[in-house]
Design a protein around this motif. Structure first.
Motif, PDB file in Angstrom:
ATOM      1  N   GLY A   1       0.831  -1.200   0.000  1.00 36.94           N
ATOM      2  CA  GLY A   1       0.000   0.000   0.000  1.00 36.94           C
ATOM      3  C   GLY A   1       0.860   1.242   0.000  1.00 36.94           C
ATOM      4  N   SER A   2       0.292   2.325   0.462  1.00 32.17           N
ATOM      5  CA  SER A   2       0.983   3.607   0.522  1.00 32.17           C
ATOM      6  C   SER A   2       2.111   3.571   1.544  1.00 32.17           C
ATOM      7  N   ARG A   3       3.184   4.296   1.263  1.00 29.77           N
ATOM      8  CA  ARG A   3       4.356   4.331   2.137  1.00 29.77           C
ATOM      9  C   ARG A   3       4.168   5.256   3.332  1.00 29.77           C
ATOM     10  N   ASP A   4       3.221   6.184   3.249  1.00 31.03           N
ATOM     11  CA  ASP A   4       3.078   7.127   4.356  1.00 31.03           C
ATOM     12  C   ASP A   4       1.619   7.467   4.618  1.00 31.03           C
TER      13      ASP A   4
ATOM     14  N   TRP B   1       0.880  -0.349   4.533  1.00 29.47           N
ATOM     15  CA  TRP B   1       1.960  -0.802   3.649  1.00 29.47           C
ATOM     16  C   TRP B   1       1.910  -2.316   3.456  1.00 29.47           C
ATOM     17  N   SER B   2       1.819  -3.046   4.565  1.00 30.13           N
ATOM     18  CA  SER B   2       1.935  -4.513   4.514  1.00 30.13           C
ATOM     19  C   SER B   2       0.619  -5.217   4.233  1.00 30.13           C
ATOM     20  N   LYS B   3      -0.488  -4.517   4.465  1.00 28.17           N
ATOM     21  CA  LYS B   3      -1.836  -5.099   4.345  1.00 28.17           C
ATOM     22  C   LYS B   3      -2.022  -6.254   5.331  1.00 28.17           C
TER      23      LYS B   3
ATOM     24  N   GLN C   1       8.913  -5.250   0.302  1.00 28.66           N
ATOM     25  CA  GLN C   1      10.149  -4.487   0.470  1.00 28.66           C
ATOM     26  C   GLN C   1      10.001  -3.088  -0.112  1.00 28.66           C
ATOM     27  N   TRP C   2      10.657  -2.116   0.547  1.00 28.07           N
ATOM     28  CA  TRP C   2      10.683  -0.743   0.057  1.00 28.07           C
ATOM     29  C   TRP C   2      12.097  -0.425  -0.399  1.00 28.07           C
TER      30      TRP C   2
END
Length: 166
Positions: free
Chosen positions: A4-7, A45-47, A124-125
């Motif tokens: 998902g979104s990073r922030d 992010w991780s869901k 991973q980001w």
């Protein structure tokens, strides 16, 4: 692995119930807001359901007054196999004045867990912008420092036999 979104940014008004004996918002309320934003960021992010495993480097830079518009910004700055390191900034301002003041900042580490309650992999980001690369490298340096601090703190948790026999 999809992410998902990073922030994320949470916004709300500081209420009278958040105030300490000195008339400012107490640190416990700020830490709760930080934990909520870190959870929302990590889960987004991780869901996956995520748990807090570390909150550190908390700096209370300026007080927050009751009635202030509070903004808690959380963003992924490093991902491990199952963990997400999240940088958080708390800013506040009078709703009638758009000038925000940084009040608090810190790092929180969240771990994604599966239905069995065990850690589970996260997407991973990979940073691309120079500032994001800097943030990731900083998170890695902090992680290494935390390991050293953790080793030192172990002496406080488990006294050695040498100390007990003196």
């Amino acid at each position: 692995m999809e992410h998902g979104s990073r922030d994320i940014t949470l916004r709300f008004l500081a209420e009278p119930s958040d105030v300490n004996f000195g008339g400012k918002v107490h640190g416990g309320a700020v830490m709760k807001w930080i934990d909520l934003a870190a959870y929302a960021c990590a889960a987004g992010w991780s869901k996956k359901y995520c748990i807090t495993v570390y909150a550190g480097g908390i700096r209370f830079v300026a007080p927050i007054l009751v009635g202030s518009l509070v903004e808690v910004h959380a963003q992924i700055i490093y991902t491990g196999n199952t963990s997400m390191h999240i940088g958080l900034d708390v800013r506040a301002n009078d709703p009638k004045d758009p000038q925000q003041t940084l009040t608090t900042h810190c790092i929180v580490i969240m771990v994604a867990v599966g239905d069995d309650g065990k850690p589970t992999p996260v997407p991973q980001w990979e940073p691309t912008a120079a500032h994001d690369v800097f943030l990731r490298e900083s998170a890695i340096r902090l992680m290494n420092m935390r390991k050293e601090i953790g080793d030192e703190m172990q002496a406080h948790v488990t006294p050695s036999n040498d100390v007990l026999s003196q």
